[in-house]
Write a protein that holds these residues in place. Sequence first.
Motif, PDB file in Angstrom:
ATOM      1  N   SER A   1      -1.174 -10.653  -0.851  1.00 56.02           N
ATOM      2  CA  SER A   1      -0.959  -9.778  -2.004  1.00 56.02           C
ATOM      3  C   SER A   1      -1.829  -8.536  -1.905  1.00 56.02           C
ATOM      4  O   SER A   1      -2.852  -8.516  -1.202  1.00 56.02           O
ATOM      5  CB  SER A   1      -1.266 -10.527  -3.311  1.00 56.02           C
ATOM      6  N   SER A   2      -1.389  -7.517  -2.622  1.00 56.35           N
ATOM      7  CA  SER A   2      -2.142  -6.263  -2.732  1.00 56.35           C
ATOM      8  C   SER A   2      -1.692  -5.586  -4.009  1.00 56.35           C
ATOM      9  O   SER A   2      -0.486  -5.521  -4.285  1.00 56.35           O
ATOM     10  CB  SER A   2      -1.880  -5.369  -1.516  1.00 56.35           C
TER      11      SER A   2
ATOM     12  N   ILE B   1       3.532  -0.171  -8.467  1.00 56.11           N
ATOM     13  CA  ILE B   1       4.818  -0.868  -8.410  1.00 56.11           C
ATOM     14  C   ILE B   1       4.679  -1.980  -7.373  1.00 56.11           C
ATOM     15  O   ILE B   1       4.335  -1.724  -6.220  1.00 56.11           O
ATOM     16  CB  ILE B   1       5.959   0.092  -8.018  1.00 56.11           C
ATOM     17  N   VAL B   2       4.948  -3.217  -7.784  1.00 59.58           N
ATOM     18  CA  VAL B   2       4.747  -4.368  -6.905  1.00 59.58           C
ATOM     19  C   VAL B   2       6.097  -4.857  -6.396  1.00 59.58           C
ATOM     20  O   VAL B   2       7.062  -5.000  -7.153  1.00 59.58           O
ATOM     21  CB  VAL B   2       4.006  -5.503  -7.648  1.00 59.58           C
TER      22      VAL B   2
ATOM     23  N   LYS C   1       1.465   4.203  -5.796  1.00 61.71           N
ATOM     24  CA  LYS C   1       1.065   3.194  -4.820  1.00 61.71           C
ATOM     25  C   LYS C   1       1.934   1.956  -4.959  1.00 61.71           C
ATOM     26  O   LYS C   1       2.156   1.451  -6.056  1.00 61.71           O
ATOM     27  CB  LYS C   1      -0.406   2.814  -5.015  1.00 61.71           C
ATOM     28  N   LEU C   2       2.408   1.488  -3.817  1.00 59.43           N
ATOM     29  CA  LEU C   2       3.174   0.249  -3.797  1.00 59.43           C
ATOM     30  C   LEU C   2       2.240  -0.924  -3.520  1.00 59.43           C
ATOM     31  O   LEU C   2       1.360  -0.844  -2.670  1.00 59.43           O
ATOM     32  CB  LEU C   2       4.252   0.298  -2.707  1.00 59.43           C
ATOM     33  N   GLY C   3       2.443  -2.016  -4.239  1.00 63.31           N
ATOM     34  CA  GLY C   3       1.720  -3.257  -3.978  1.00 63.31           C
ATOM     35  C   GLY C   3       2.715  -4.324  -3.522  1.00 63.31           C
ATOM     36  O   GLY C   3       3.924  -4.083  -3.455  1.00 63.31           O
TER      37      GLY C   3
ATOM     38  N   ASN D   1      -7.056 -11.698   0.819  1.00 65.57           N
ATOM     39  CA  ASN D   1      -5.803 -11.748   0.065  1.00 65.57           C
ATOM     40  C   ASN D   1      -4.591 -11.980   0.968  1.00 65.57           C
ATOM     41  O   ASN D   1      -3.458 -11.704   0.566  1.00 65.57           O
ATOM     42  CB  ASN D   1      -5.600 -10.447  -0.718  1.00 65.57           C
ATOM     43  N   ASN D   2      -4.856 -12.474   2.179  1.00 64.81           N
ATOM     44  CA  ASN D   2      -3.753 -12.748   3.089  1.00 64.81           C
ATOM     45  C   ASN D   2      -3.980 -14.118   3.721  1.00 64.81           C
ATOM     46  O   ASN D   2      -4.633 -14.256   4.759  1.00 64.81           O
ATOM     47  CB  ASN D   2      -3.669 -11.660   4.177  1.00 64.81           C
TER      48      ASN D   2
END
Length: 857
Positions: free
Chosen positions: A31-32, A36-37, A94-96, A350-351
């Motif tokens: 996750s990040s 906008i996810v 930024k895209l998450g 987070n990975n």
Amino acid sequence: MALVGLLIPCFVISFDITHSCQNTDNFVGASSPGDIVIGGLFSVHGKMLHPEEHPMRPVIQNCAGFEIQVFLQTLAMIHGIEMINNSTLLSGIKLGYEIYDTCAEVTKAMGAALRFLAKFNASKDTVEYKCNYSDYIPRIKAVIGSSYSEIAMAVSRLLNLQLIPLVSHASSAEILSDKIRFPSFLRTVPSDFYQTRAMARLIHRSGWNWIGLIATDDDYGRSALDSFGIQAMANNVCIAFKEMLPAYLSDGTINAKVNQALEKIVQETRVNVIVVFLRQFHVTKLFRKAIERNIHKIWIACDNWSAAVKITTIPNIKHLGTVVGFAYKSENMSTFHDFLKTLHLQPTENNMFLKEYSVLLSTCAHVEDQDLNKCISNYSQENLIYEAGMCSQSWRDDFLMANIEPGFIQSTMLAVHAIAYAVRELCKDRDCKNPIAFAPWETVKSTCSRKCRPGQMKKVSASKHTCCYECVNCPEDHYTNQADMDYCFLCNNKTHWSPVNSTTCYKKTVEYLSWNDSFAILLIILSGLGVVLIFAISTIFTRNLATPVVKASGGLTVCYVILLCHFLVFASTGFFIGEPKEFKCKTRQAFFGISFALCISCILMKSLKILLAFSFDPKLQNFLKCFYKPVPIVVTCTGIQVVICTFWVIFRSPFVEQNFFIRRVIILECNEGSIVAFGVMLGYIAALAFICFIFAFKGRKLPENYNEAKFITFGMLIYFIAWITFIPVYTTTFGKYRPAVEITVILISNYGILCCTFLPKCYIILYKQETNTKSAFLKIIYNYSSKSAGCLTVSQISLESNCTTPQYPITNSCCKAEKTSVNGNCHSEVSKHSLIRENVPPKNTAGTISRKRLSSI
């Protein structure tokens, strides 16, 4: 190989893995955060562990079988999102991402989908039940995945509740194209419809028609079988057997099913081609056992495994036979390679996938690269904690690059960019840094490019993304009848046509030189005037039958025969007009050729007769007398043309032909059957006309009122000019007016010969009646004969005198201009009186000669 040392505390790994799903945050694979996810569903593990035959509690279990190729797909998604965040595409937005492992199981994928539906920024991951989700804002805006069609079908049905777009990078089942059942499903790979059609065509064109099928017993396998069955039937390919394998590796019957499938292949000895719709781990198991049993076949691979690294590296894979497959399009992977080289710099907090991979590398550090894949896939999340110790490990960059499947990497990054372009369009007039700026269902309508209308097709632009394209009009003779077509359909060029930007094909109109065509009407009128002229001439000659002009023309019989030929030639033009029929095509050229040959033969006979009547050369006269047989000449000359036309019609007969080479019309025309025969027919007429021209030219200085030869010469000249012009014009003319070219030449040549042969006589009959008497003709012939006889006598005296000087001066006007020399030594002139006194017969001889000439004619 780049070697980077990294020390990883095992107690951290042990804690994270043994408590892999203590809470929902542990459920996330990678996750990040972002404005906008985007969600992600990947089968990073090949199977889910089931400690019990039948689950007793609703607990999400651990997974086993770490899939390096799918792990690389998750990295491709992360890399694509980072590239967009580092570019100006979204201008500060930024895209998450939130990526989940489905373990190739629908159950686990549905758990992730439920979390996607949870309301944004809620204290708990709860899904609200509402009648209208238009204003509902879930935690993610779109989902990328899944790796398998069966999972995509289940997840897409759940996401349909809020119309959250699911953009798949690998799910190719044809049923997913149904927008009624899957309205929010999108993909960056083609449907199985195109793949199964290509497979069936490949099999058909290779000459194979007896094949076997092996597929997974799930929605993907059954859909592929149905689609391929339809395509196989359309291509006359028969299916000998179908074998279904369990969809999941955790199924205890999978080994038995694989053995059963192989036994069927061995039994069906006539089946040498096997089409395989399986997942990669099924194919691996199937091929290993097939190699053990020494089975050698032709295997048709689907796009799911045709380029799989784990299959191409199976030991002794070449002993299996030939593998032919279809793969996804791929492009330059250099940026992704650079990303993998810096993978050791990526944070692992987070990975979980990256963290597990690093532990697996440590665990399998003693294994060579060729066996590393097998070592990694043999560990599960449960037993990994017992194998991993406090150790250092090195990142094997080359190993990762060797396991890249470019097609899947490319389609994954395309899915990321497709979503990014949709977000860019939506965020042009709103602040998308605020997560509630738009709902997920709005991205379904947002596209990088506008929809192409019917009559247009999509052309991929300079951008590397297939979602971004230009709409270009279909060219001529192509069409599209639906929106957003990838290519234009070709019209049947023989029977149909279409303009630029057409939505359908139009039937070509059939054209020919019809009777109501303006040019055809003009030609008909000209032919009709020719017929009227023939009847007028016939009337004039019939009413003046006893006059010298008519008698000198050969009599009424010869004139009628020639006029009949001209009439038939004019009538033959009607066979060139109207809809071509078999009878017309076979008749028209022969009818014209024989009629015209008969006409020229009669005129040739007349030319010989005139030359014979007025020739004073004894040798020539004797030759002409032997040769001059009127009826045999006409019959022979015409008969040769009849033979030519008969052979033509029998052996290379003309026929009706449709000419498709003009865009909008079909030209119905007569194909002459043999250009050689056509040329021989015309050439023979030309040869007769040339002989006629020579004879007529030799008699061009005959008496003025009696001289047909001069006008025959003019008529033949007109014929030659017309038909010499015809050749280049006819060969370069196409379309319905091609027969009109020949009609025009026929009319010109026919009018030329008719007018030159008969109009001067009609003029004398009607307007110079004083010269159309017997006495007038006798006088003219007497003068011509006297003059010709005198000249002939001069020639004889000159030869007999042997260059001696004559005793009398010459005063004959005929011979003043004619000086005869022998051997170039001298010349002499003799007077008219001496000729009469010494050499010329009595005066009544001229009259006798005149009468003989007239009677002979």
